[in-house]
Design a protein around this motif. Sequence first.
Motif, PDB file in Angstrom:
ATOM      1  N   ASP A  97      25.912  38.111  41.466  1.00 37.30           N
ATOM      2  CA  ASP A  97      25.339  39.462  41.461  1.00 37.30           C
ATOM      3  C   ASP A  97      24.454  39.621  40.229  1.00 37.30           C
ATOM      4  OD1 ASP A  97      26.547  40.314  43.814  1.00 37.30           O
ATOM      5  OD2 ASP A  97      28.372  40.954  42.777  1.00 37.30           O
ATOM      6  N   GLN A 127      30.072  49.893  40.043  1.00 33.94           N
ATOM      7  CA  GLN A 127      29.333  48.785  39.438  1.00 33.94           C
ATOM      8  C   GLN A 127      29.175  48.993  37.938  1.00 33.94           C
ATOM      9  OE1 GLN A 127      25.795  49.016  41.854  1.00 33.94           O
ATOM     10  NE2 GLN A 127      26.550  47.523  43.352  1.00 33.94           N
ATOM     11  N   PRO A 245      36.133  36.512  36.617  1.00 35.00           N
ATOM     12  CA  PRO A 245      35.739  36.234  38.008  1.00 35.00           C
ATOM     13  C   PRO A 245      34.864  37.361  38.551  1.00 35.00           C
ATOM     14  CG  PRO A 245      38.082  35.803  37.687  1.00 35.00           C
ATOM     15  CD  PRO A 245      37.598  36.477  36.433  1.00 35.00           C
ATOM     16  N   GLY A 246      33.803  36.978  39.259  1.00 33.74           N
ATOM     17  CA  GLY A 246      32.907  37.968  39.835  1.00 33.74           C
ATOM     18  C   GLY A 246      31.969  38.626  38.856  1.00 33.74           C
TER      19      GLY A 246
END
Length: 366
Positions: A97, A127, A245-246
């Motif tokens: 992302d 977000q 993570p992510g």
Amino acid sequence: MSERTTGAGEAPHYDLAVVGAGVVGALAAYYAVRRDPGRRVAVITHAGRGTGATRYSAGFDTPTGHNPAQRALAARSAALFDELAAGLGDAGRAPVDVRWLVARENAAALDTTMADGGRARPVTGEQRALLDRTFPGLAHGDDQVLLGTAAMTAGQPQWLTDRLLDEVLGRPDNTLLEGFRVTAVRRTGGGVELVAADGSRITAAKSVLAPGPWVLDGPVAAAARERGARVKKVVAFHIMTPPPPGAPALVLEDADAFLLPHHPGGHWIFSITSPDWDRGPGEPLAIDARDRDLARALLARHVPGFLPHLLGGRVFSDCFTPGHLPVVDTVGDDVVMAIGGSGSGYRLAPAMAEDALNLLDGRPRT
């Protein structure tokens, strides 16, 4: 290695000689044998394969461009990367992302850079909460805005280069010549002759020259300078704290910098724009105080929590061309140069390599 000789000179002869064993050269060689499995290919490098800009590249692929030609190359490269993944089983790329910190007055212009026609949107509350957890102390001025776009990719340029060259060299008539520093490319009756610094030579029907940052110290130096090519230092610091993570990437658009999670290394890559021009790969290159001061100033302004973790990094050089648009052009009969990744060589490499071969094979370009 299977060789054909030219007769009196006893020089090995190939159908195609690719000078440069970075990602552009590896892709040119790979596409060449995919088009014609019987084509004899020699890949030539002054050192080892993938030892230049490819080795140090962060592999961050944002399919964007600041002019129509660059956007076309980026879009074509994105499609070719997908084809590589299908053909190889893996192209060493993973989605990431991306969030953009951009001046409010430039927010609408960001959409025009997207090669896929995508649009940026203000980050949602969820977000923003993730960004605050990921980037300690995240801050920006009232004149800036945080935007989100579709996921982009983080690749492994050196891994991909090795994978491509393994495919090429898996065919018995192909070879890799290491320690062969090409100093001259000469026209012969049967194609071109490539001469090394020690006097060694080979001949080939055609040649692609993709020398990366060594472009101004070789046989196409004059042609490259005529097209405005220069080399400069490229710096990417390491932020020595594990990305969760992510974790998204954060692009500081107005500063031409980005923070990219590097999960294999357990740290972040913080790429900045070094001010040091005309610093080639043959010179001693190091992260200096000016680079560090620039990096610290950006972090202090936007992600102060990362300041204690700014330790070391990677430094190399790359070839830059006007408008950050690569130069893929003929430099004589049956010789094409593919230069000027301008720090984005990995993400534009597939289209650059395809264009180079299309020029040699008389096909339409991207």
